[in-house]
Design a protein around this motif. Structure first.
Motif, PDB file in Angstrom:
ATOM      1  N   ASP A  91      89.170 -24.018 -18.386  1.00 22.25           N
ATOM      2  CA  ASP A  91      88.222 -25.089 -18.070  1.00 22.25           C
ATOM      3  C   ASP A  91      86.800 -24.549 -17.926  1.00 22.25           C
ATOM      4  OD1 ASP A  91      90.232 -26.953 -18.126  1.00 22.25           O
ATOM      5  OD2 ASP A  91      90.527 -26.992 -15.959  1.00 22.25           O
ATOM      6  N   ARG A  92      86.660 -23.388 -17.291  1.00 19.73           N
ATOM      7  CA  ARG A  92      85.317 -22.811 -17.110  1.00 19.73           C
ATOM      8  C   ARG A  92      84.737 -22.358 -18.450  1.00 19.73           C
ATOM      9  NH1 ARG A  92      87.107 -24.736 -13.437  1.00 19.73           N
ATOM     10  NH2 ARG A  92      85.983 -26.389 -14.514  1.00 19.73           N
ATOM     11  N   ALA A  93      85.591 -21.802 -19.309  1.00 19.77           N
ATOM     12  CA  ALA A  93      85.120 -21.388 -20.636  1.00 19.77           C
ATOM     13  C   ALA A  93      84.677 -22.597 -21.449  1.00 19.77           C
ATOM     14  CB  ALA A  93      86.227 -20.628 -21.369  1.00 19.77           C
ATOM     15  N   THR A  94      85.434 -23.682 -21.342  1.00 23.74           N
ATOM     16  CA  THR A  94      85.083 -24.920 -22.037  1.00 23.74           C
ATOM     17  C   THR A  94      83.748 -25.460 -21.540  1.00 23.74           C
ATOM     18  OG1 THR A  94      87.428 -25.463 -22.303  1.00 23.74           O
ATOM     19  CG2 THR A  94      85.848 -27.260 -22.565  1.00 23.74           C
ATOM     20  N   GLU A  95      83.564 -25.386 -20.232  1.00 23.26           N
ATOM     21  CA  GLU A  95      82.344 -25.892 -19.611  1.00 23.26           C
ATOM     22  C   GLU A  95      81.112 -25.130 -20.101  1.00 23.26           C
ATOM     23  OE1 GLU A  95      80.810 -26.825 -15.012  1.00 23.26           O
ATOM     24  OE2 GLU A  95      82.788 -25.944 -15.409  1.00 23.26           O
ATOM     25  N   PHE A  96      81.258 -23.833 -20.342  1.00 25.06           N
ATOM     26  CA  PHE A  96      80.103 -23.019 -20.733  1.00 25.06           C
ATOM     27  C   PHE A  96      79.934 -22.939 -22.253  1.00 25.06           C
ATOM     28  CE2 PHE A  96      77.755 -19.154 -21.670  1.00 25.06           C
ATOM     29  CZ  PHE A  96      76.731 -19.184 -20.729  1.00 25.06           C
ATOM     30  N   PHE A  97      81.005 -22.652 -22.984  1.00 30.53           N
ATOM     31  CA  PHE A  97      80.894 -22.386 -24.421  1.00 30.53           C
ATOM     32  C   PHE A  97      81.014 -23.641 -25.284  1.00 30.53           C
ATOM     33  CE2 PHE A  97      82.397 -18.219 -22.808  1.00 30.53           C
ATOM     34  CZ  PHE A  97      81.319 -17.453 -23.220  1.00 30.53           C
TER      35      PHE A  97
END
Length: 414
Positions: A91-97
Protein backbone atom coordinates in the motif's frame (compact mmCIF):
# COMPACT_ATOMS: atom_id res chain seq x y z
CA UNK A 1 26.79 -2.23 -30.72
CA UNK A 2 26.50 0.22 -27.88
CA UNK A 3 27.00 3.93 -28.24
CA UNK A 4 28.35 6.19 -25.47
CA UNK A 5 27.81 9.83 -24.69
CA UNK A 6 29.05 12.22 -22.02
CA UNK A 7 26.12 14.06 -20.42
CA UNK A 8 25.88 16.54 -17.53
CA UNK A 9 25.39 13.81 -14.92
CA UNK A 10 28.09 11.45 -16.21
CA UNK A 11 28.39 8.88 -18.99
CA UNK A 12 25.46 7.34 -20.83
CA UNK A 13 25.22 4.20 -22.95
CA UNK A 14 22.53 3.23 -25.43
CA UNK A 15 22.04 -0.13 -27.12
CA UNK A 16 19.44 -1.44 -29.54
CA UNK A 17 17.81 -4.86 -29.24
CA UNK A 18 15.31 -6.95 -31.11
CA UNK A 19 11.92 -7.44 -29.47
CA UNK A 20 9.89 -10.62 -29.57
CA UNK A 21 7.61 -9.17 -32.25
CA UNK A 22 10.57 -8.57 -34.56
CA UNK A 23 10.74 -4.83 -34.08
CA UNK A 24 13.69 -3.03 -32.53
CA UNK A 25 13.90 -1.04 -29.33
CA UNK A 26 16.57 0.82 -27.44
CA UNK A 27 17.76 0.71 -23.87
CA UNK A 28 20.00 3.24 -22.16
CA UNK A 29 21.86 3.56 -18.90
CA UNK A 30 22.81 6.88 -17.32
CA UNK A 31 24.84 8.57 -14.61
CA UNK A 32 28.02 6.47 -14.83
CA UNK A 33 31.06 8.19 -13.38
CA UNK A 34 33.42 6.98 -16.09
CA UNK A 35 33.13 5.75 -19.65
CA UNK A 36 34.67 2.47 -18.54
CA UNK A 37 31.86 1.92 -16.04
CA UNK A 38 29.30 2.62 -18.78
CA UNK A 39 31.05 0.14 -21.10
CA UNK A 40 30.98 -2.58 -18.43
CA UNK A 41 27.27 -2.00 -17.79
CA UNK A 42 26.47 -2.04 -21.50
CA UNK A 43 28.45 -5.24 -22.01
CA UNK A 44 26.64 -6.96 -19.14
CA UNK A 45 23.30 -5.86 -20.55
CA UNK A 46 24.16 -7.23 -23.97
CA UNK A 47 25.07 -10.54 -22.37
CA UNK A 48 21.76 -10.62 -20.56
CA UNK A 49 19.93 -9.78 -23.76
CA UNK A 50 21.56 -12.82 -25.27
CA UNK A 51 20.05 -14.87 -22.47
CA UNK A 52 16.60 -13.44 -23.10
CA UNK A 53 16.38 -10.39 -20.86
CA UNK A 54 12.71 -9.32 -20.74
CA UNK A 55 13.09 -5.61 -21.35
CA UNK A 56 9.46 -5.24 -22.42
CA UNK A 57 8.39 -6.44 -18.97
CA UNK A 58 10.12 -3.43 -17.49
CA UNK A 59 7.23 -1.27 -18.73
CA UNK A 60 4.94 -2.89 -16.16
CA UNK A 61 4.10 -0.67 -13.15
CA UNK A 62 6.24 -1.57 -10.17
CA UNK A 63 3.25 -2.00 -7.85
CA UNK A 64 1.63 -4.43 -10.32
CA UNK A 65 4.80 -6.50 -10.33
CA UNK A 66 5.02 -6.18 -6.53
CA UNK A 67 1.52 -7.58 -6.00
CA UNK A 68 2.17 -10.50 -8.34
CA UNK A 69 5.53 -11.24 -6.65
CA UNK A 70 3.84 -11.25 -3.24
CA UNK A 71 1.04 -13.53 -4.41
CA UNK A 72 3.34 -16.05 -6.12
CA UNK A 73 6.36 -16.16 -3.84
CA UNK A 74 5.32 -14.99 -0.38
CA UNK A 75 1.65 -15.16 0.53
CA UNK A 76 1.19 -18.90 0.92
CA UNK A 77 4.05 -19.30 3.40
CA UNK A 78 3.23 -16.37 5.70
CA UNK A 79 1.37 -16.07 8.98
CA UNK A 80 -1.65 -13.78 9.17
CA UNK A 81 0.26 -10.99 10.91
CA UNK A 82 3.11 -11.16 8.42
CA UNK A 83 0.67 -11.01 5.51
CA UNK A 84 -0.71 -7.80 6.96
CA UNK A 85 2.83 -6.40 7.12
CA UNK A 86 3.48 -7.17 3.44
CA UNK A 87 0.16 -5.64 2.40
CA UNK A 88 1.06 -2.51 4.34
CA UNK A 89 4.32 -2.30 2.36
CA UNK A 90 2.46 -2.75 -0.93
CA UNK A 91 0.00 0.00 0.00
CA UNK A 92 2.82 2.43 0.83
CA UNK A 93 4.62 1.64 -2.43
CA UNK A 94 1.38 2.22 -4.34
CA UNK A 95 0.87 5.51 -2.54
CA UNK A 96 4.32 6.78 -3.55
CA UNK A 97 5.13 5.19 -6.93
CA UNK A 98 1.64 4.98 -8.41
CA UNK A 99 1.86 3.50 -11.93
CA UNK A 100 5.56 4.21 -12.43
CA UNK A 101 7.11 1.44 -14.59
CA UNK A 102 9.50 -0.75 -12.67
CA UNK A 103 12.33 0.01 -15.09
CA UNK A 104 11.97 3.76 -14.50
CA UNK A 105 12.55 3.65 -10.75
CA UNK A 106 16.09 4.82 -10.12
CA UNK A 107 18.20 4.64 -6.98
CA UNK A 108 17.39 8.31 -6.34
CA UNK A 109 13.65 7.63 -6.72
CA UNK A 110 13.76 4.77 -4.27
CA UNK A 111 15.86 6.69 -1.76
CA UNK A 112 13.40 9.57 -2.03
CA UNK A 113 10.65 7.10 -1.13
CA UNK A 114 12.49 6.03 2.04
CA UNK A 115 13.25 9.62 3.01
CA UNK A 116 9.66 10.72 2.53
CA UNK A 117 8.28 7.72 4.43
CA UNK A 118 10.67 8.37 7.31
CA UNK A 119 10.14 12.13 7.52
CA UNK A 120 6.58 12.39 6.22
CA UNK A 121 7.18 15.74 4.52
CA UNK A 122 5.63 15.22 1.09
CA UNK A 123 3.57 12.21 -0.01
CA UNK A 124 3.35 10.69 3.46
CA UNK A 125 1.80 13.05 5.95
CA UNK A 126 3.53 11.83 9.08
CA UNK A 127 6.98 10.51 10.03
CA UNK A 128 7.58 6.85 10.82
CA UNK A 129 9.87 4.82 13.05
CA UNK A 130 13.02 3.23 11.68
CA UNK A 131 11.77 -0.26 12.49
CA UNK A 132 8.68 0.25 10.28
CA UNK A 133 10.71 1.76 7.45
CA UNK A 134 13.27 -1.04 7.63
CA UNK A 135 10.57 -3.69 7.30
CA UNK A 136 9.12 -2.03 4.18
CA UNK A 137 12.62 -1.65 2.74
CA UNK A 138 13.27 -5.36 3.26
CA UNK A 139 10.06 -6.29 1.42
CA UNK A 140 10.57 -3.99 -1.57
CA UNK A 141 14.27 -4.75 -1.89
CA UNK A 142 13.46 -8.44 -2.09
CA UNK A 143 10.91 -7.81 -4.84
CA UNK A 144 13.40 -5.75 -6.88
CA UNK A 145 16.00 -8.49 -6.41
CA UNK A 146 13.62 -11.03 -7.89
CA UNK A 147 12.92 -8.72 -10.84
CA UNK A 148 16.67 -8.53 -11.55
CA UNK A 149 16.96 -12.31 -11.38
CA UNK A 150 14.04 -12.66 -13.80
CA UNK A 151 15.70 -10.28 -16.27
CA UNK A 152 13.01 -7.61 -15.98
CA UNK A 153 15.37 -4.86 -14.77
CA UNK A 154 19.13 -4.47 -14.93
CA UNK A 155 19.94 -3.60 -11.34
CA UNK A 156 18.24 -3.33 -7.95
CA UNK A 157 17.55 0.35 -7.10
CA UNK A 158 17.09 -0.57 -3.43
CA UNK A 159 20.46 -2.31 -3.09
CA UNK A 160 22.41 0.52 -1.43
CA UNK A 161 19.49 2.55 -0.08
CA UNK A 162 19.50 3.84 3.50
CA UNK A 163 16.54 3.70 5.83
CA UNK A 164 15.50 7.06 7.29
CA UNK A 165 13.54 7.50 10.52
CA UNK A 166 11.58 10.51 11.68
CA UNK A 167 10.28 8.98 14.89
CA UNK A 168 12.46 7.59 17.65
CA UNK A 169 11.70 4.02 18.60
CA UNK A 170 9.89 3.73 21.90
CA UNK A 171 12.05 2.11 24.53
CA UNK A 172 10.32 -0.94 25.89
CA UNK A 173 11.00 -1.77 29.51
CA UNK A 174 11.92 -5.41 29.96
CA UNK A 175 9.55 -6.43 32.75
CA UNK A 176 10.12 -9.71 34.52
CA UNK A 177 9.78 -11.25 37.96
CA UNK A 178 12.67 -11.73 40.35
CA UNK A 179 13.55 -15.28 41.34
CA UNK A 180 11.77 -14.83 44.67
CA UNK A 181 8.64 -13.44 43.02
CA UNK A 182 8.62 -16.37 40.61
CA UNK A 183 8.56 -18.73 43.59
CA UNK A 184 5.68 -16.75 45.14
CA UNK A 185 3.68 -16.79 41.90
CA UNK A 186 4.21 -20.50 41.41
CA UNK A 187 2.99 -21.11 44.95
CA UNK A 188 -0.32 -19.25 44.52
CA UNK A 189 -0.93 -20.59 41.00
CA UNK A 190 -0.63 -24.21 42.12
CA UNK A 191 -2.72 -23.84 45.29
CA UNK A 192 -6.08 -25.59 44.79
CA UNK A 193 -5.88 -25.50 41.01
CA UNK A 194 -9.12 -26.24 39.20
CA UNK A 195 -9.20 -27.48 35.59
CA UNK A 196 -12.21 -25.28 34.80
CA UNK A 197 -9.81 -22.31 34.92
CA UNK A 198 -7.27 -23.08 32.16
CA UNK A 199 -5.66 -19.63 32.41
CA UNK A 200 -3.94 -20.63 35.66
CA UNK A 201 -2.44 -23.68 33.97
CA UNK A 202 -1.30 -21.51 31.06
CA UNK A 203 0.49 -19.11 33.43
CA UNK A 204 2.21 -22.00 35.22
CA UNK A 205 3.37 -23.66 31.99
CA UNK A 206 4.58 -20.34 30.56
CA UNK A 207 6.53 -19.54 33.73
CA UNK A 208 8.31 -22.90 33.44
CA UNK A 209 8.91 -22.88 29.66
CA UNK A 210 8.94 -19.30 28.35
CA UNK A 211 6.48 -20.17 25.57
CA UNK A 212 4.81 -17.31 23.72
CA UNK A 213 1.06 -16.94 24.31
CA UNK A 214 0.22 -18.04 20.76
CA UNK A 215 2.46 -21.10 21.18
CA UNK A 216 0.77 -22.14 24.44
CA UNK A 217 -2.71 -21.72 23.02
CA UNK A 218 -1.76 -23.71 19.93
CA UNK A 219 -0.65 -26.79 21.88
CA UNK A 220 -2.54 -30.00 21.15
CA UNK A 221 -2.36 -33.17 23.20
CA UNK A 222 -0.14 -34.90 20.65
CA UNK A 223 2.47 -32.19 21.40
CA UNK A 224 2.75 -33.25 25.05
CA UNK A 225 5.03 -36.20 25.83
CA UNK A 226 4.19 -37.10 29.42
CA UNK A 227 6.55 -40.09 29.39
CA UNK A 228 9.68 -38.07 28.63
CA UNK A 229 8.45 -34.73 30.03
CA UNK A 230 8.75 -32.93 26.69
CA UNK A 231 6.60 -30.44 24.77
CA UNK A 232 6.78 -29.87 21.02
CA UNK A 233 5.93 -26.48 19.49
CA UNK A 234 4.96 -26.92 15.84
CA UNK A 235 2.13 -24.42 15.38
CA UNK A 236 0.43 -21.46 17.07
CA UNK A 237 -3.12 -20.23 17.65
CA UNK A 238 -4.22 -16.95 16.06
CA UNK A 239 -6.36 -15.61 18.90
CA UNK A 240 -6.77 -12.15 17.32
CA UNK A 241 -8.00 -12.79 13.79
CA UNK A 242 -8.70 -16.23 12.38
CA UNK A 243 -9.31 -18.00 15.72
CA UNK A 244 -7.55 -21.02 14.26
CA UNK A 245 -4.14 -22.66 13.98
CA UNK A 246 -1.32 -20.70 12.39
CA UNK A 247 2.37 -21.11 11.58
CA UNK A 248 5.07 -20.46 14.16
CA UNK A 249 6.77 -17.06 14.28
CA UNK A 250 9.85 -18.39 12.46
CA UNK A 251 11.38 -21.81 11.65
CA UNK A 252 13.48 -21.66 14.83
CA UNK A 253 10.27 -21.43 16.86
CA UNK A 254 9.51 -25.04 15.94
CA UNK A 255 11.19 -26.92 18.77
CA UNK A 256 10.90 -29.65 21.38
CA UNK A 257 11.84 -28.70 24.94
CA UNK A 258 12.13 -30.30 28.35
CA UNK A 259 9.43 -29.41 30.88
CA UNK A 260 9.26 -29.69 34.65
CA UNK A 261 7.61 -33.05 35.47
CA UNK A 262 5.57 -31.47 38.29
CA UNK A 263 4.15 -28.91 35.86
CA UNK A 264 3.12 -31.65 33.42
CA UNK A 265 1.44 -33.52 36.26
CA UNK A 266 -0.81 -30.50 36.62
CA UNK A 267 -1.49 -30.41 32.86
CA UNK A 268 -2.73 -34.01 33.08
CA UNK A 269 -5.61 -32.70 35.19
CA UNK A 270 -6.87 -30.78 32.14
CA UNK A 271 -6.84 -33.86 29.94
CA UNK A 272 -8.77 -35.88 32.51
CA UNK A 273 -11.28 -33.06 32.96
CA UNK A 274 -11.86 -32.71 29.21
CA UNK A 275 -12.44 -36.45 28.81
CA UNK A 276 -14.83 -36.70 31.76
CA UNK A 277 -16.86 -33.64 30.75
CA UNK A 278 -16.65 -34.40 27.02
CA UNK A 279 -15.19 -30.93 26.36
CA UNK A 280 -12.82 -31.42 23.46
CA UNK A 281 -12.10 -29.35 20.37
CA UNK A 282 -9.35 -29.84 17.78
CA UNK A 283 -7.41 -31.81 20.40
CA UNK A 284 -6.45 -28.50 22.09
CA UNK A 285 -4.83 -28.62 25.52
CA UNK A 286 -6.35 -25.39 26.82
CA UNK A 287 -10.10 -24.88 26.40
CA UNK A 288 -12.76 -22.68 27.99
CA UNK A 289 -16.47 -23.40 28.32
CA UNK A 290 -16.89 -21.98 24.82
CA UNK A 291 -14.61 -24.76 23.53
CA UNK A 292 -11.98 -22.25 22.43
CA UNK A 293 -8.61 -21.38 23.93
CA UNK A 294 -8.71 -18.47 26.41
CA UNK A 295 -8.02 -15.03 24.97
CA UNK A 296 -4.84 -13.21 25.82
CA UNK A 297 -6.93 -10.73 27.83
CA UNK A 298 -8.39 -13.54 29.94
CA UNK A 299 -4.90 -14.94 30.64
CA UNK A 300 -3.56 -11.49 31.55
CA UNK A 301 -6.47 -10.83 33.92
CA UNK A 302 -5.86 -14.14 35.66
CA UNK A 303 -2.15 -13.42 35.91
CA UNK A 304 -2.82 -9.99 37.42
CA UNK A 305 -5.18 -11.52 40.00
CA UNK A 306 -2.59 -14.03 41.20
CA UNK A 307 0.27 -11.53 41.18
CA UNK A 308 -1.76 -9.44 43.61
CA UNK A 309 -2.70 -12.50 45.65
CA UNK A 310 1.00 -13.31 46.02
CA UNK A 311 1.77 -9.76 47.12
CA UNK A 312 3.98 -9.15 44.09
CA UNK A 313 4.31 -5.47 43.20
CA UNK A 314 5.72 -5.97 39.70
CA UNK A 315 2.74 -6.20 37.35
CA UNK A 316 3.56 -8.09 34.16
CA UNK A 317 1.62 -9.47 31.22
CA UNK A 318 1.90 -13.01 29.92
CA UNK A 319 4.96 -12.05 27.88
CA UNK A 320 6.61 -11.06 31.15
CA UNK A 321 6.45 -14.73 32.14
CA UNK A 322 8.63 -15.49 29.11
CA UNK A 323 11.13 -12.84 30.20
CA UNK A 324 10.99 -14.19 33.76
CA UNK A 325 11.83 -17.71 32.60
CA UNK A 326 14.83 -16.51 30.59
CA UNK A 327 15.94 -14.38 33.55
CA UNK A 328 15.88 -17.46 35.78
CA UNK A 329 17.93 -19.50 33.31
CA UNK A 330 20.53 -16.74 32.93
CA UNK A 331 20.89 -16.28 36.68
CA UNK A 332 21.28 -20.04 37.12
CA UNK A 333 24.15 -20.04 34.63
CA UNK A 334 22.57 -21.85 31.66
CA UNK A 335 24.38 -21.49 28.34
CA UNK A 336 23.00 -18.61 26.25
CA UNK A 337 22.97 -20.72 23.06
CA UNK A 338 20.89 -23.37 24.84
CA UNK A 339 18.52 -20.70 26.17
CA UNK A 340 18.12 -19.23 22.68
CA UNK A 341 17.05 -22.59 21.24
CA UNK A 342 14.74 -23.26 24.17
CA UNK A 343 12.73 -20.07 23.70
CA UNK A 344 12.71 -20.28 19.89
CA UNK A 345 14.90 -17.34 18.93
CA UNK A 346 16.44 -17.32 15.46
CA UNK A 347 19.94 -17.06 16.94
CA UNK A 348 21.79 -16.35 20.17
CA UNK A 349 22.37 -12.73 19.12
CA UNK A 350 18.63 -12.10 19.43
CA UNK A 351 18.67 -13.47 22.97
CA UNK A 352 21.71 -11.42 23.91
CA UNK A 353 20.21 -8.19 22.51
CA UNK A 354 16.93 -8.65 24.36
CA UNK A 355 18.44 -9.67 27.69
CA UNK A 356 21.58 -7.54 27.66
CA UNK A 357 20.55 -5.83 30.92
CA UNK A 358 20.28 -9.14 32.74
CA UNK A 359 23.55 -10.35 31.23
CA UNK A 360 25.26 -7.17 32.44
CA UNK A 361 23.97 -7.87 35.95
CA UNK A 362 25.40 -11.37 35.76
CA UNK A 363 28.72 -9.94 34.57
CA UNK A 364 28.98 -7.91 37.77
CA UNK A 365 28.01 -10.90 39.89
CA UNK A 366 30.61 -13.07 38.13
CA UNK A 367 33.28 -10.41 38.67
CA UNK A 368 32.53 -10.48 42.40
CA UNK A 369 32.62 -14.28 42.38
CA UNK A 370 36.03 -14.15 40.69
CA UNK A 371 37.43 -11.96 43.47
CA UNK A 372 36.08 -14.35 46.11
CA UNK A 373 37.54 -17.29 44.20
CA UNK A 374 40.97 -15.64 44.06
CA UNK A 375 40.90 -14.98 47.81
CA UNK A 376 39.87 -18.58 48.41
CA UNK A 377 42.68 -19.89 46.23
CA UNK A 378 45.28 -17.86 48.14
CA UNK A 379 43.86 -19.13 51.45
CA UNK A 380 44.16 -22.68 50.13
CA UNK A 381 47.75 -21.97 49.06
CA UNK A 382 48.65 -20.81 52.57
CA UNK A 383 47.09 -23.94 54.01
CA UNK A 384 49.10 -26.07 51.61
CA UNK A 385 52.29 -24.25 52.66
CA UNK A 386 51.65 -25.31 56.24
CA UNK A 387 50.98 -28.88 55.16
CA UNK A 388 54.25 -28.93 53.24
CA UNK A 389 56.10 -27.14 56.08
CA UNK A 390 57.04 -24.24 53.83
CA UNK A 391 56.27 -21.48 56.36
CA UNK A 392 59.88 -20.55 57.14
CA UNK A 393 60.81 -20.77 53.47
CA UNK A 394 58.08 -18.27 52.51
CA UNK A 395 58.09 -15.84 55.42
CA UNK A 396 61.82 -15.45 56.19
CA UNK A 397 62.74 -14.20 52.77
CA UNK A 398 65.93 -16.26 53.02
CA UNK A 399 67.03 -18.47 50.18
CA UNK A 400 66.59 -21.70 52.07
CA UNK A 401 65.83 -24.85 50.16
CA UNK A 402 62.57 -26.35 51.41
CA UNK A 403 62.61 -29.91 52.69
CA UNK A 404 62.48 -32.15 49.65
CA UNK A 405 59.49 -34.46 49.59
CA UNK A 406 57.96 -36.16 46.57
CA UNK A 407 54.98 -33.78 46.78
CA UNK A 408 56.58 -30.37 47.28
CA UNK A 409 59.13 -30.89 44.53
CA UNK A 410 56.39 -29.76 42.16
CA UNK A 411 55.48 -26.64 44.16
CA UNK A 412 56.98 -23.21 43.70
CA UNK A 413 57.06 -20.41 46.24
CA UNK A 414 53.64 -18.70 46.54
Amino acid sequence: MASYKKISTGWQFRISYKKRDGTYGTKSGNNFRTKKAAEVAAHNLELELGKGLKLEAGKEPFVTYLKRWYRLYKESSLRYKTKASYNYSIDRATEFFGLTPIEDITEDDYQAFLVDFGTGKEVFKKPHAKETAAKIHTHLKSAFKKAVKQGIIIHNPAEDAKVVAGVAKKSEELKYLSLKDQELLRAVLTYKMRPNNPSRYICLLSLDTGLRISEVLGLTWDCVDFKNNMITVNKTWDYQNTKDFDKTKNPSSMRTIKVNALTLQRIVELKKYQEESNRQFKDLVFLTYQLLPPTDNAVNKTLKTYLKRAGIKTMITHHGLRHSHVSLLIHKGFDIQWISKRVGHENASTTINIYMHILDEMQQINDEKLELLAAEEFDNAKTMQNVLKLTDFVDSGKKIDPPQTPLNQRFKQV
